[in-house]
Design a protein around this motif. Structure first.
Motif, PDB file in Angstrom:
ATOM      1  N   LEU A  38      36.839  45.805  32.255  1.00 13.77           N
ATOM      2  CA  LEU A  38      35.885  45.615  33.343  1.00 13.77           C
ATOM      3  C   LEU A  38      34.587  45.066  32.762  1.00 13.77           C
ATOM      4  O   LEU A  38      33.987  45.691  31.887  1.00 13.77           O
ATOM      5  CB  LEU A  38      35.622  46.945  34.065  1.00 13.77           C
ATOM      6  CG  LEU A  38      34.603  46.940  35.188  1.00 13.77           C
ATOM      7  CD1 LEU A  38      35.052  46.033  36.332  1.00 13.77           C
ATOM      8  CD2 LEU A  38      34.387  48.351  35.706  1.00 13.77           C
ATOM      9  N   HIS A  70      42.524  48.918  30.331  1.00 10.73           N
ATOM     10  CA  HIS A  70      41.562  48.579  31.379  1.00 10.73           C
ATOM     11  C   HIS A  70      40.452  47.706  30.812  1.00 10.73           C
ATOM     12  O   HIS A  70      39.958  47.948  29.718  1.00 10.73           O
ATOM     13  CB  HIS A  70      40.956  49.848  31.989  1.00 10.73           C
ATOM     14  CG  HIS A  70      41.989  50.780  32.524  1.00 10.73           C
ATOM     15  ND1 HIS A  70      42.691  50.522  33.679  1.00 10.73           N
ATOM     16  CD2 HIS A  70      42.467  51.945  32.046  1.00 10.73           C
ATOM     17  CE1 HIS A  70      43.547  51.503  33.890  1.00 10.73           C
ATOM     18  NE2 HIS A  70      43.439  52.381  32.909  1.00 10.73           N
ATOM     19  N   GLU A 120      47.913  46.206  42.356  1.00 12.18           N
ATOM     20  CA  GLU A 120      47.053  45.662  43.418  1.00 12.18           C
ATOM     21  C   GLU A 120      47.129  44.144  43.439  1.00 12.18           C
ATOM     22  O   GLU A 120      47.209  43.530  44.506  1.00 12.18           O
ATOM     23  CB  GLU A 120      45.603  46.101  43.207  1.00 12.18           C
ATOM     24  CG  GLU A 120      45.361  47.560  43.439  1.00 12.18           C
ATOM     25  CD  GLU A 120      43.961  47.997  43.010  1.00 12.18           C
ATOM     26  OE1 GLU A 120      43.351  48.779  43.770  1.00 12.18           O
ATOM     27  OE2 GLU A 120      43.488  47.570  41.939  1.00 12.18           O
ATOM     28  N   GLU A 127      49.468  49.957  36.446  1.00 16.78           N
ATOM     29  CA  GLU A 127      48.110  50.486  36.629  1.00 16.78           C
ATOM     30  C   GLU A 127      47.126  49.923  35.607  1.00 16.78           C
ATOM     31  O   GLU A 127      45.946  50.255  35.637  1.00 16.78           O
ATOM     32  CB  GLU A 127      48.125  52.019  36.613  1.00 16.78           C
ATOM     33  CG  GLU A 127      48.803  52.600  37.844  1.00 16.78           C
ATOM     34  CD  GLU A 127      48.242  52.050  39.167  1.00 16.78           C
ATOM     35  OE1 GLU A 127      47.013  52.119  39.364  1.00 16.78           O
ATOM     36  OE2 GLU A 127      49.036  51.536  39.990  1.00 16.78           O
ATOM     37  N   THR A 128      47.610  49.061  34.705  1.00  9.36           N
ATOM     38  CA  THR A 128      46.712  48.331  33.819  1.00  9.36           C
ATOM     39  C   THR A 128      45.788  47.504  34.706  1.00  9.36           C
ATOM     40  O   THR A 128      46.227  46.937  35.701  1.00  9.36           O
ATOM     41  CB  THR A 128      47.525  47.397  32.900  1.00  9.36           C
ATOM     42  OG1 THR A 128      48.423  48.193  32.130  1.00  9.36           O
ATOM     43  CG2 THR A 128      46.636  46.578  31.997  1.00  9.36           C
ATOM     44  N   SER A 129      44.497  47.434  34.368  1.00  7.58           N
ATOM     45  CA  SER A 129      43.570  46.711  35.245  1.00  7.58           C
ATOM     46  C   SER A 129      42.735  45.700  34.471  1.00  7.58           C
ATOM     47  O   SER A 129      42.498  45.847  33.270  1.00  7.58           O
ATOM     48  CB  SER A 129      42.654  47.695  35.981  1.00  7.58           C
ATOM     49  OG  SER A 129      41.819  48.379  35.076  1.00  7.58           O
ATOM     50  N   ARG A 130      42.318  44.675  35.218  1.00  6.01           N
ATOM     51  CA  ARG A 130      41.472  43.614  34.684  1.00  6.01           C
ATOM     52  C   ARG A 130      40.414  43.257  35.715  1.00  6.01           C
ATOM     53  O   ARG A 130      40.549  43.548  36.896  1.00  6.01           O
ATOM     54  CB  ARG A 130      42.301  42.354  34.370  1.00  6.01           C
ATOM     55  CG  ARG A 130      43.378  42.541  33.331  1.00  6.01           C
ATOM     56  CD  ARG A 130      42.799  42.725  31.938  1.00  6.01           C
ATOM     57  NE  ARG A 130      43.822  42.879  30.923  1.00  6.01           N
ATOM     58  CZ  ARG A 130      44.257  44.039  30.458  1.00  6.01           C
ATOM     59  NH1 ARG A 130      43.781  45.171  30.931  1.00  6.01           N
ATOM     60  NH2 ARG A 130      45.175  44.091  29.512  1.00  6.01           N
ATOM     61  N   ASP A 131      39.392  42.583  35.251  1.00  2.00           N
ATOM     62  CA  ASP A 131      38.338  42.065  36.130  1.00  2.00           C
ATOM     63  C   ASP A 131      38.647  40.585  36.334  1.00  2.00           C
ATOM     64  O   ASP A 131      38.137  39.725  35.628  1.00  2.00           O
ATOM     65  CB  ASP A 131      36.973  42.262  35.462  1.00  2.00           C
ATOM     66  CG  ASP A 131      35.809  41.986  36.388  1.00  2.00           C
ATOM     67  OD1 ASP A 131      36.006  41.356  37.446  1.00  2.00           O
ATOM     68  OD2 ASP A 131      34.685  42.396  36.047  1.00  2.00           O
ATOM     69  N   GLU A 139      34.531  44.107  39.219  1.00  5.08           N
ATOM     70  CA  GLU A 139      35.448  45.035  39.886  1.00  5.08           C
ATOM     71  C   GLU A 139      36.793  44.984  39.174  1.00  5.08           C
ATOM     72  O   GLU A 139      37.246  43.921  38.779  1.00  5.08           O
ATOM     73  CB  GLU A 139      35.661  44.639  41.351  1.00  5.08           C
ATOM     74  CG  GLU A 139      34.427  44.710  42.194  1.00  5.08           C
ATOM     75  CD  GLU A 139      34.644  44.215  43.622  1.00  5.08           C
ATOM     76  OE1 GLU A 139      35.789  43.832  43.966  1.00  5.08           O
ATOM     77  OE2 GLU A 139      33.674  44.196  44.366  1.00  5.08           O
ATOM     78  N   LYS A 140      37.421  46.142  39.034  1.00  8.42           N
ATOM     79  CA  LYS A 140      38.732  46.145  38.388  1.00  8.42           C
ATOM     80  C   LYS A 140      39.842  46.074  39.430  1.00  8.42           C
ATOM     81  O   LYS A 140      39.707  46.587  40.537  1.00  8.42           O
ATOM     82  CB  LYS A 140      38.910  47.366  37.489  1.00  8.42           C
ATOM     83  CG  LYS A 140      38.962  48.679  38.199  1.00  8.42           C
ATOM     84  CD  LYS A 140      39.166  49.806  37.202  1.00  8.42           C
ATOM     85  CE  LYS A 140      39.290  51.127  37.970  1.00  8.42           C
ATOM     86  NZ  LYS A 140      39.669  52.212  37.107  1.00  8.42           N
ATOM     87  N   THR A 141      40.915  45.390  39.057  1.00  8.27           N
ATOM     88  CA  THR A 141      42.101  45.244  39.904  1.00  8.27           C
ATOM     89  C   THR A 141      43.308  45.571  39.056  1.00  8.27           C
ATOM     90  O   THR A 141      43.501  44.972  37.989  1.00  8.27           O
ATOM     91  CB  THR A 141      42.211  43.801  40.440  1.00  8.27           C
ATOM     92  OG1 THR A 141      41.040  43.478  41.174  1.00  8.27           O
ATOM     93  CG2 THR A 141      43.425  43.638  41.332  1.00  8.27           C
ATOM     94  N   SER A 142      44.124  46.515  39.507  1.00  7.97           N
ATOM     95  CA  SER A 142      45.344  46.848  38.764  1.00  7.97           C
ATOM     96  C   SER A 142      46.381  45.751  38.991  1.00  7.97           C
ATOM     97  O   SER A 142      46.295  44.978  39.947  1.00  7.97           O
ATOM     98  CB  SER A 142      45.897  48.203  39.209  1.00  7.97           C
ATOM     99  OG  SER A 142      46.516  48.094  40.482  1.00  7.97           O
TER     100      SER A 142
END
Length: 148
Positions: free
Chosen positions: A114, A112, A80, A37-41, A74-77
């Motif tokens: 973003l 996270h 995802e 569930e870590t997310s990046r842009d 936009e963030k993407t895990s």
């Protein structure tokens, strides 16, 4: 978190996307640090090119006196991201995918990230042309062609 075609998955500074694409193309396991569930842009390279062209050709203000965040906004895990890559894989390669393997969270990783792209949007008229899935499809096509 810029990615694109020709990115070396074996380089010292290789990012997650070229590493995962290379592993998937070779039928190897993909490892996700943490719960995914870590997310990046994640930003496709063509968006960066577009922003540079806008900054270089802008006539109303001096873009040189500004700092711009160039990304998608936009963030993407990581979960995802894996599913986007899995979807972009050709059907004949999908049968070999066993799903990602989760391991411990990497110490020091940011949960996270973003980017705020509002300055680039407002001052340059920047609007990312490529969303994550479009950029991944482009990158995957190149890696698959290169692997054959």
């Amino acid at each position: 978190n810029v990615f694109g075609r020709r990115q070396d998955p074996g380089g010292a500074y290789a990012a997650v996307i070229p590493k995962w694409i290379a592993a998937l193309v070779r039928g190897e396991q993909v490892f996700i640090n943490g719960d995914g569930e870590t997310s990046r842009d994640f930003c496709y390279i063509e968006n960066v090119v577009q922003a540079n062209v806008l900054a270089a050709t802008f006539e109303t203000i001096s873009p040189h006196s500004q700092i711009y965040n160039i990304a998608v906004g936009e963030k993407t895990s990581l979960n995802e991201l894996y599913h986007f890559l899995e979807k972009a894989m050709p059907k004949q390669k999908k049968k070999n995918l066993g799903g990602p393997i989760y391991r411990g969270f990497r110490e020091g990783d940011i949960l996270h990230s973003l980017a705020d792209i509002s300055t680039a949007k407002t001052l340059l008229g920047y609007a990312p042309s490529y969303k994550i899935s479009q950029g991944l499809n482009e990158a995957m096509t190149w890696y698959l062609k290169d692997a054959s």
